[in-house]
Design an enzyme around this catalytic site. Sequence first.
Site, PDB file in Angstrom:
ATOM      1  N   HIS A 150      54.450   4.194   2.351  1.00 56.00           N
ATOM      2  CA  HIS A 150      55.384   3.811   3.415  1.00 56.00           C
ATOM      3  C   HIS A 150      55.909   2.413   3.144  1.00 56.00           C
ATOM      4  CE1 HIS A 150      54.529   7.282   5.856  1.00 56.00           C
ATOM      5  NE2 HIS A 150      53.247   7.098   5.578  1.00 56.00           N
ATOM      6  N   LEU A 151      57.175   2.233   3.470  1.00 55.08           N
ATOM      7  CA  LEU A 151      57.790   0.908   3.347  1.00 55.08           C
ATOM      8  C   LEU A 151      57.161  -0.063   4.341  1.00 55.08           C
ATOM      9  CD1 LEU A 151      61.278   2.497   3.363  1.00 55.08           C
ATOM     10  CD2 LEU A 151      60.498   1.079   1.468  1.00 55.08           C
ATOM     11  N   SER A 152      57.065   0.373   5.589  1.00 53.23           N
ATOM     12  CA  SER A 152      56.525  -0.480   6.649  1.00 53.23           C
ATOM     13  C   SER A 152      55.034  -0.220   6.804  1.00 53.23           C
ATOM     14  CB  SER A 152      57.252  -0.178   7.959  1.00 53.23           C
ATOM     15  OG  SER A 152      57.035   1.175   8.350  1.00 53.23           O
ATOM     16  N   ARG A 189      52.831  -0.849  13.917  1.00 54.61           N
ATOM     17  CA  ARG A 189      54.034  -0.453  14.654  1.00 54.61           C
ATOM     18  C   ARG A 189      53.648   0.373  15.893  1.00 54.61           C
ATOM     19  NH1 ARG A 189      58.484   1.819  10.803  1.00 54.61           N
ATOM     20  NH2 ARG A 189      59.698   1.387  12.685  1.00 54.61           N
ATOM     21  N   HIS A 248      54.054  11.974  10.767  1.00 51.08           N
ATOM     22  CA  HIS A 248      53.298  11.909  12.020  1.00 51.08           C
ATOM     23  C   HIS A 248      53.257  13.235  12.765  1.00 51.08           C
ATOM     24  CE1 HIS A 248      53.909   7.762  10.974  1.00 51.08           C
ATOM     25  NE2 HIS A 248      55.222   7.853  11.150  1.00 51.08           N
ATOM     26  N   ARG A 304      70.803   0.128   7.575  1.00 51.09           N
ATOM     27  CA  ARG A 304      70.435  -0.241   8.950  1.00 51.09           C
ATOM     28  C   ARG A 304      68.975  -0.670   8.980  1.00 51.09           C
ATOM     29  NH1 ARG A 304      71.278   4.202  13.026  1.00 51.09           N
ATOM     30  NH2 ARG A 304      70.662   2.489  14.355  1.00 51.09           N
ATOM     31  N   ARG A 356      53.128   6.041  15.385  1.00 48.60           N
ATOM     32  CA  ARG A 356      53.172   5.989  13.910  1.00 48.60           C
ATOM     33  C   ARG A 356      51.787   5.777  13.297  1.00 48.60           C
ATOM     34  NH1 ARG A 356      58.800   5.587  12.919  1.00 48.60           N
ATOM     35  NH2 ARG A 356      59.826   4.420  14.578  1.00 48.60           N
ATOM     36  N   ALA A 360      59.372  10.355   9.242  1.00 51.21           N
ATOM     37  CA  ALA A 360      58.813  10.699  10.560  1.00 51.21           C
ATOM     38  C   ALA A 360      57.959  11.964  10.527  1.00 51.21           C
ATOM     39  CB  ALA A 360      59.953  10.850  11.565  1.00 51.21           C
ATOM     40  N   GLU A 383      50.175   8.678  -0.677  1.00 49.99           N
ATOM     41  CA  GLU A 383      51.093   8.505   0.470  1.00 49.99           C
ATOM     42  C   GLU A 383      51.655   7.084   0.435  1.00 49.99           C
ATOM     43  OE1 GLU A 383      49.165   9.094   4.235  1.00 49.99           O
ATOM     44  OE2 GLU A 383      50.963   8.566   5.372  1.00 49.99           O
ATOM     45  N   TYR A 395      62.924  -2.213   7.220  1.00 46.85           N
ATOM     46  CA  TYR A 395      62.844  -1.450   5.973  1.00 46.85           C
ATOM     47  C   TYR A 395      63.419  -2.167   4.752  1.00 46.85           C
ATOM     48  CZ  TYR A 395      61.760   2.313   9.227  1.00 46.85           C
ATOM     49  OH  TYR A 395      61.170   3.079  10.195  1.00 46.85           O
ATOM     50  N   ASP A 427      49.701  21.170   5.246  1.00 44.30           N
ATOM     51  CA  ASP A 427      49.169  22.392   4.616  1.00 44.30           C
ATOM     52  C   ASP A 427      49.662  22.543   3.177  1.00 44.30           C
ATOM     53  OD1 ASP A 427      47.765  23.084   6.870  1.00 44.30           O
ATOM     54  OD2 ASP A 427      49.223  24.559   7.583  1.00 44.30           O
ATOM     55  N   ASN A 446      56.604   9.861   0.735  1.00 43.02           N
ATOM     56  CA  ASN A 446      56.910   9.172   1.984  1.00 43.02           C
ATOM     57  C   ASN A 446      57.508  10.236   2.900  1.00 43.02           C
ATOM     58  OD1 ASN A 446      57.787   7.696   4.136  1.00 43.02           O
ATOM     59  ND2 ASN A 446      58.804   6.107   2.934  1.00 43.02           N
ATOM     60  N   PRO A 488      62.843  12.494   6.074  1.00 43.18           N
ATOM     61  CA  PRO A 488      64.064  12.288   6.843  1.00 43.18           C
ATOM     62  C   PRO A 488      64.454  10.834   7.054  1.00 43.18           C
ATOM     63  CG  PRO A 488      62.285  13.118   8.232  1.00 43.18           C
ATOM     64  CD  PRO A 488      61.822  13.238   6.818  1.00 43.18           C
ATOM     65  N   ASN A 489      65.748  10.626   6.997  1.00 39.49           N
ATOM     66  CA  ASN A 489      66.423   9.356   7.274  1.00 39.49           C
ATOM     67  C   ASN A 489      66.237   8.293   6.196  1.00 39.49           C
ATOM     68  OD1 ASN A 489      67.611  10.094   9.828  1.00 39.49           O
ATOM     69  ND2 ASN A 489      65.526  10.079  10.636  1.00 39.49           N
TER      70      ASN A 489
HETATM   71  O1  CA2 Z   1      57.774   2.922   6.709  1.00 41.15           O
HETATM   72  C1  CA2 Z   1      58.092   4.028   6.235  1.00 41.15           C
HETATM   73  O2  CA2 Z   1      58.272   4.225   5.042  1.00 41.15           O
HETATM   74  C2  CA2 Z   1      58.334   5.200   7.206  1.00 41.15           C
HETATM   75  O3  CA2 Z   1      57.902   6.385   6.547  1.00 41.15           O
HETATM   76  C3  CA2 Z   1      59.817   5.237   7.471  1.00 41.15           C
HETATM   77  C4  CA2 Z   1      60.203   6.318   8.483  1.00 41.15           C
HETATM   78  C5  CA2 Z   1      59.352   6.211   9.748  1.00 41.15           C
HETATM   79  O4  CA2 Z   1      59.645   7.284  10.633  1.00 41.15           O
HETATM   80  C6  CA2 Z   1      57.867   6.201   9.443  1.00 41.15           C
HETATM   81  O5  CA2 Z   1      57.154   6.036  10.646  1.00 41.15           O
HETATM   82  C7  CA2 Z   1      57.529   5.068   8.482  1.00 41.15           C
HETATM   83  C8  CA2 Z   1      61.680   6.182   8.899  1.00 41.15           C
HETATM   84  C9  CA2 Z   1      62.635   6.148   7.772  1.00 41.15           C
HETATM   85  C10 CA2 Z   1      63.983   5.878   8.368  1.00 41.15           C
HETATM   86  O6  CA2 Z   1      64.575   4.851   7.642  1.00 41.15           O
HETATM   87  C11 CA2 Z   1      65.697   4.303   8.161  1.00 41.15           C
HETATM   88  C12 CA2 Z   1      66.300   3.339   7.373  1.00 41.15           C
HETATM   89  C13 CA2 Z   1      67.438   2.731   7.821  1.00 41.15           C
HETATM   90  C14 CA2 Z   1      67.989   3.072   9.048  1.00 41.15           C
HETATM   91  C15 CA2 Z   1      67.378   4.027   9.825  1.00 41.15           C
HETATM   92  C16 CA2 Z   1      66.235   4.650   9.370  1.00 41.15           C
END
Ligand code: CA2
Length: 149
Positions: A101-103, A108, A81, A19, A112, A78, A99, A24, A88, A75, A11-12
């Site tokens: 993740h960007l961040s 954080r 977590h 943003r 997370r 959210a 797995e 990110y 499963d 990836n 998601p997202n």
């Molecule tokens: O760091 C990552 O790749 C995450 O999977 C990104 C997720 C976050 O919930 C994980 O804890 C770590 C969130 C992706 C949302 O990305 C956005 C990008 C731009 C604006 C808003 C959200």
Amino acid sequence: MSKPIYVLNGPNLNLLGSREPEIYGRTTLADIGDMAAAEAKAHGFEVVFRQSNHEGELVEWIQEARLKAAGVIINGGAYTHTSVAIHDALRAVDVPVVEVHLSNIFTREEFRHRSLISPVAKGLIVGFGANSYVLAVDALASLIEEAAE
Ligand code: CA2
């Protein structure tokens, strides 16, 4: 022809580049898809690159990957977590799972720090921005190549 690498995004992640660039980066998910495909091609693999905001759709793609993929990069966004369903589904996958993740989720917020994907992944790559995906393709391709030897 070998099976493709599935790269699944939660998601997202469709909002990337629009943003929160300080967390990110400015690269869009489409750009990341291109980067992953180019890296995979260098290893002789094609990529199936998908994103969904829906947990059940991600579960269905993981089930599809069981049969159709040489390996999975995920990836979970959210859902990383929170999702027992994704945990499963990944448990049932016999091919290697990486797995990504960007961040760096461990530097954080506390919520997370726990990943339900990590226990069912071969390894994790976090904190390198869009390049995390390129590194993940390299890591997964090596795992697949080693298993075929
Ligand atoms: O760091 C990552 O790749 C995450 O999977 C990104 C997720 C976050 O919930 C994980 O804890 C770590 C969130 C992706 C949302 O990305 C956005 C990008 C731009 C604006 C808003 C959200």
